[in-house]
Design an enzyme around this catalytic site. Structure first.
Site, PDB file in Angstrom:
ATOM      1  CE1 TYR A 145      -3.448  -2.733   0.833  1.00 40.13           C
ATOM      2  CE2 TYR A 145      -4.627  -0.668   1.153  1.00 40.13           C
ATOM      3  CZ  TYR A 145      -4.638  -2.031   0.953  1.00 40.13           C
ATOM      4  OH  TYR A 145      -5.831  -2.688   0.876  1.00 40.13           O
ATOM      5  CE  LYS A 193       2.554 -18.197  -1.462  1.00 41.73           C
ATOM      6  NZ  LYS A 193       1.754 -19.450  -1.491  1.00 41.73           N
ATOM      7  CG  ASP A 225      -1.295 -20.598   0.023  1.00 38.80           C
ATOM      8  OD1 ASP A 225      -0.831 -20.534   1.185  1.00 38.80           O
ATOM      9  OD2 ASP A 225      -0.717 -21.212  -0.904  1.00 38.80           O
ATOM     10  CG  ASP A 249      -8.070  -4.905   1.943  1.00 41.70           C
ATOM     11  OD1 ASP A 249      -9.041  -4.451   2.581  1.00 41.70           O
ATOM     12  OD2 ASP A 249      -7.999  -4.875   0.696  1.00 41.70           O
ATOM     13  CG  ASP A 253     -13.632  -7.336   2.527  1.00 44.61           C
ATOM     14  OD1 ASP A 253     -13.414  -6.593   3.510  1.00 44.61           O
ATOM     15  OD2 ASP A 253     -14.125  -6.924   1.457  1.00 44.61           O
TER      16      ASP A 253
END
Ligand code: IPM
Ligand code: MN
Length: 370
Positions: A145, A193, A225, A249, A253
């Protein structure tokens, strides 16, 4: 009579459903003033698309000044499709990102809880989601970001962003996660990751080292994942989930599917000069202005504000209990509609929560009076 304490709150209703849900959150804060010595003094300012429209910039100086000089910021939502064509730095979202950076809050707390009354609203089986109670601790000021370089080159034929983390950025957010876990079920799952990304290898190493300062907390590591899958197949295995900005983020959700609606999720951004409280759902332009948006994420964000910025633990607990009570009684907004449910509007929901909240406050304060 002592002078009432003034709590200065800057309110940024923003775009889409932001103004509708902010109104309901503010009304419950106002309801508190009859019971407490703290007076919430609210000042509204523009951000996002609303600010572009009237002042040509997504974060006007007067907005930033007001936020800097307040005890907390409450934000509705930013994002307006009519500005999608603008360059990144001029989009409504750039206003929110600049505000986050300026206020300095690096830890974004996002609880995702399955309420029994609406467990049937989750696309997942009740038996899987029941009892799920997760706190995401999302790093908010680093990673893709914010890191440089970023941009387009070759006449727009290629584009790039940079994922970068310093040890210090990881340490400080990790500490927030471990502290939060102490007040919960004492478990942190750090998500990365590390099988592919160097930033994740540094993340994992750093979190493992910080964990030594918290021997009472159980730490495990999970690839992002795999985490995306385990959230859906076994959400009750998680307590605190600690992760970097973009992963957080996305996963938060996803976790909305456990609760039944994105409209329920609240957040608090802490660790900087001034903390920010905002629902997770975003501007939802497709349903804006219709009076059907779910204000519970915004109201639950106000409860987080009471606990974390106003030092009003009991009042925060009462407000959360009021939300539960309204859901237990079968009331819901359109996003949670189903058999046996009583669907109310955005303001209808705000009204119900306020009534139950006042009822609980009444009981608490009359109890203390005797
Ligand atoms: C969120 C939102 C923001 C983010 C956008 C609006 C910039 O999606 O708070 O989750 O990506 O952080
Ligand atoms: Mn998001």
């Amino acid at each position: 009579m002592p002078n009432p304490m003034r709590f200065k709150l800057t309110v940024l209703p923003g775009d889409g459903v932001g103004p509708e849900v902010s109104r309901e959150a503010l009304r419950v804060l106002r309801a508190l003033s009859n019971f407490s010595e703290t007076e919430f003094v609210c000042e509204e300012k523009l951000i996002g698309g609303a600010a572009i429209r009237s002042q040509g910039t997504p974060l006007p100086e007067s907005t930033l000044d007001a936020c800097m000089n307040s005890d907390a910021v409450f934000l509705g939502a930013v994002g307006a499709p009519e500005y999608d064509h603008l360059p990144t730095q001029q989009k409504p979202e750039a206003g929110l990102l600049a505000l986050r950076a300026a206020l300095g809050g690096f830890a974004n707390l996002r609880p995702a809880v399955s309420f029994p009354a609406i467990a049937a609203c989750s696309p997942l089986q009740r038996s899987r989601v029941e009892g799920a109670d997760i706190l995401f601790v999302r790093e908010l000021l680093g990673g893709l970001y914010f890191a440089e370089p970023r941009g387009f080159d070759h006449n727009g034929d290629s584009a790039f962003n940079t994922m970068r983390y310093s040890t210090e950025e990881i340490e400080r957010v990790a500490r927030v996660a471990f502290e939060q876990a102490r007040a919960r079920r004492k478990k942190v799952t750090s998500v990365d990751k590390a099988n592919v990304l160097e930033t994740s290898q540094l993340w994992r190493r750093t979190v493992t080292r910080i964990a030594k300062d918290y021997p009472d907390i159980k730490l495990d590591h999970m690839y992002v994942d795999a985490c995306a899958m385990h959230l859906i197949t076994n959400p009750t295995r998680f307590d605190v989930v600690l992760t970097e900005n973009l992963f957080g983020d996305i996963l938060s959700d996803e976790a909305a599917a456990i609760t039944g609606s994105l409209g329920l999720l609240a957040s608090a951004t802490v660790g900087g000069e001034v903390d920010i409280y905002e629902p997770v759902h975003g501007s939802a332009p497709d349903i804006a202005g219709k009076g059907i948006a779910n204000p519970l994420g915004a109201i639950a964000s106000a409860a987080m504000l009471l606990r974390l910025s106003a030092g009003m633990d009991h009042e925060a607990a009462d407000l959360e209990a009021a939300i539960r009570q309204v859901l237990d009684e079968g009331h819901c907004t359109a996003d949670l509609a189903g058999p046996g449910k009583h669907v109310v509007s955005t303001s209808g929901m705000g009204d119900l929560v306020e009534q139950r909240f006042v009822g609980l406050l009444d009981r608490r304060f009359s109890y203390h009076a005797v």
